[in-house]
Design a protein around this motif. Structure first.
Motif, PDB file in Angstrom:
ATOM      1  N   GLY A 171       0.824  -1.196   0.000  1.00  0.00           N
ATOM      2  CA  GLY A 171       0.000   0.000   0.000  1.00  0.00           C
ATOM      3  C   GLY A 171       0.859   1.246   0.000  1.00  0.00           C
ATOM      4  N   ARG A 172       0.216   2.399  -0.097  1.00  0.00           N
ATOM      5  CA  ARG A 172       0.963   3.658  -0.106  1.00  0.00           C
ATOM      6  C   ARG A 172       1.433   3.975   1.299  1.00  0.00           C
ATOM      7  NH1 ARG A 172       0.449   8.411  -4.063  1.00  0.00           N
ATOM      8  NH2 ARG A 172       0.341   6.521  -5.285  1.00  0.00           N
ATOM      9  N   LEU A 173       2.732   3.985   1.500  1.00  0.00           N
ATOM     10  CA  LEU A 173       3.324   4.234   2.804  1.00  0.00           C
ATOM     11  C   LEU A 173       4.185   5.496   2.758  1.00  0.00           C
ATOM     12  CD1 LEU A 173       4.472   0.591   3.655  1.00  0.00           C
ATOM     13  CD2 LEU A 173       2.446   1.765   4.525  1.00  0.00           C
ATOM     14  N   VAL A 174       4.446   6.046   3.927  1.00  0.00           N
ATOM     15  CA  VAL A 174       5.274   7.249   4.033  1.00  0.00           C
ATOM     16  C   VAL A 174       6.658   6.872   4.561  1.00  0.00           C
ATOM     17  CG1 VAL A 174       5.565   9.461   5.228  1.00  0.00           C
ATOM     18  CG2 VAL A 174       3.322   8.790   4.351  1.00  0.00           C
ATOM     19  N   SER A 204       8.073   4.162  -9.877  1.00  0.00           N
ATOM     20  CA  SER A 204       8.687   2.868  -9.563  1.00  0.00           C
ATOM     21  C   SER A 204       8.541   2.471  -8.104  1.00  0.00           C
ATOM     22  CB  SER A 204      10.172   2.882  -9.942  1.00  0.00           C
ATOM     23  OG  SER A 204      10.876   3.865  -9.208  1.00  0.00           O
ATOM     24  N   THR A 205       8.102   3.413  -7.262  1.00  0.00           N
ATOM     25  CA  THR A 205       7.854   3.100  -5.856  1.00  0.00           C
ATOM     26  C   THR A 205       6.515   3.714  -5.445  1.00  0.00           C
ATOM     27  OG1 THR A 205       9.024   5.077  -5.081  1.00  0.00           O
ATOM     28  CG2 THR A 205      10.307   3.028  -5.260  1.00  0.00           C
ATOM     29  N   PRO A 206       5.829   3.108  -4.490  1.00  0.00           N
ATOM     30  CA  PRO A 206       4.514   3.611  -4.080  1.00  0.00           C
ATOM     31  C   PRO A 206       4.572   4.558  -2.892  1.00  0.00           C
ATOM     32  CG  PRO A 206       4.882   1.490  -3.071  1.00  0.00           C
ATOM     33  CD  PRO A 206       6.143   1.809  -3.853  1.00  0.00           C
ATOM     34  N   PHE A 207       5.749   5.047  -2.555  1.00  0.00           N
ATOM     35  CA  PHE A 207       5.923   5.771  -1.300  1.00  0.00           C
ATOM     36  C   PHE A 207       5.727   7.275  -1.441  1.00  0.00           C
ATOM     37  CE2 PHE A 207       9.151   2.243  -1.131  1.00  0.00           C
ATOM     38  CZ  PHE A 207       8.307   1.368  -0.463  1.00  0.00           C
ATOM     39  N   ARG A 208       5.415   7.882  -0.294  1.00  0.00           N
ATOM     40  CA  ARG A 208       5.484   9.326  -0.152  1.00  0.00           C
ATOM     41  C   ARG A 208       6.657   9.609   0.766  1.00  0.00           C
ATOM     42  NH1 ARG A 208      -0.617  11.764  -0.022  1.00  0.00           N
ATOM     43  NH2 ARG A 208      -1.338  10.643  -1.867  1.00  0.00           N
TER      44      ARG A 208
END
Length: 369
Positions: A171-174, A204-208
């Motif tokens: 999932g989108r993680l910080v 390429s990554t789902p991060f914030r």
């Protein structure tokens, strides 16, 4: 190779033998890739690490607009994923995927441990990611020793792409990065910034990414670059008298806690006085760090002596016990490090300016036209 090396004076008839290899709690052998990754990481920089038990945090009722700002950003659907926050740390912990809190500590300023540390933290919250990473590093143990861009590709990006193909995307993680300017290499600081921005551009990554840093010129320039700025939102936390009210609240709360732990809460209306509080607020000059230093110093005695500590701060010219430690020793150490990092080409001019300020008491430098 003998199953029972150096054994003698007995005979075994029949039976079967198998060789057992020690396995660790990750389900791999003692030289598993995940163990190699841990060795290359810095566990003490994690958000919940024991070494950060006494890390500074925001007092209730202070910095609220900034806390709300970053919380809303972290949980919103906005496409901006990289947020540099300069000069101050925000208090936030929801949806955390990983964190790296840089400091002047030798291990905690080592840029070669940065991406291995984030990769190891991510492996602890996503079993599929951990399995892929464990296999990759077991095959090539040198991955944790590669240059930053290669580490990022093979330790973070590629495993995530495999998960995406398998329909098991995270999932989108910080990701929190605090004190980026305290890394030992300015080139590495800029490379991290550009590498993160590139991953956001390429999806390429789902991060914030929330990046906290001092307002260093090379970092301000890096975030303002054409290939980075479209993917970032920058917030500058200024130092000003506008936060005097919050600093007063922070100091009053801190002194109340000091009395409460000593079962002396009945003194809260008598000590420290309103005048004492505002002397400290004025001396802080908009810096929470100054007030935090004062509270730590006053609280350094378990029961008796804490009042004398405050008196020593309010009347610095009074004679002090020879055993009294300076209340500003932590700030002094920090300022010493800052001065040591002044570039050689401006060191003479800086020295001249500081000498002028110390002799005249002026807080500004004026050059006649």
């Amino acid at each position: 190779m003998s199953v029972l090396p150096e054994a003698h004076d007995f005979v075994i008839h029949g039976g079967g033998f198998c060789s057992l290899t020690a396995y660790n709690h990750y389900g791999g052998s003692s030289d598993a890739g995940i163990d190699i990754l841990l060795e290359a990481a810095t566990p003490e920089v994690a958000f919940d690490a024991a070494e950060r038990s006494y890390a500074a945090s925001c007092f209730p009722g202070t910095r609220e607009p900034y806390i709300k700002n970053i919380t809303d950003w972290a949980t919103s659907s906005n496409t901006h994923q990289c947020r540099p926050l300069l000069d101050e740390r925000a208090c936030w912990s929801r949806q955390l995927g990983g964190a790296f809190f840089f400091s002047f500590n030798e291990r905690r300023k080592d840029h070669t441990r940065f991406f291995p540390t984030l990769a190891h933290q991510l492996s602890m919250i996503h079993p599929g990611y951990r399995t892929i990473l464990d296999r990759k590093i077991s095959i090539d143990k040198t991955l944790v020793k590669k240059k930053l861009s290669v580490q990022f590709k093979f330790l973070i990006v590629n495993p995530l792409l495999v998960l995406r193909d398998q329909g098991k995307m995270t999932g989108r993680l910080v990701i929190l990065i605090d004190g980026l300017d305290e890394r030992e290499s300015q080139n590495a600081q800029v490379e991290v910034t550009e590498t993160i921005a590139s991953s956001i551009r390429n999806n390429s990554t789902p991060f914030r990414w929330a990046i906290f840093s001092g307002e260093e010129p090379h970092l301000v320039s890096a975030f303002a670059a054409d290939n980075v700025s479209p993917y970032c939102h920058t917030v500058f936390l200024s130092v000003s008298r506008d936060v005097d009210g919050e600093i007063e609240l922070y100091l009053r709360g801190g002194f109340t806690n000091i009395l409460c732990r000593r079962n002396l809460l009945h003194l809260s209306t008598l000590w420290p006085t309103h005048s004492d509080i505002w002397k400290l607020v004025y001396a802080a000059g908009g810096l929470f760090a100054h007030s935090a230093t004062i509270l730590r110093f006053v609280d350094s005695y378990s029961y008796s002596g804490f009042k004398e500590n405050l008196e020593a701060i309010l009347a610095p010219n009074a004679s002090l016990n020879t055993n009294t430690v300076s209340p500003y020793i932590k700030l002094d150490n920090l300022h010493t490090l800052i001065l040591q990092r002044i570039p050689h080409d401006i060191r003479s001019a800086t020295s001249l300016s500081l000498t002028h300020i110390s002799r005249t008491g002026s807080n500004h430098w004026h050059v006649p036209s």
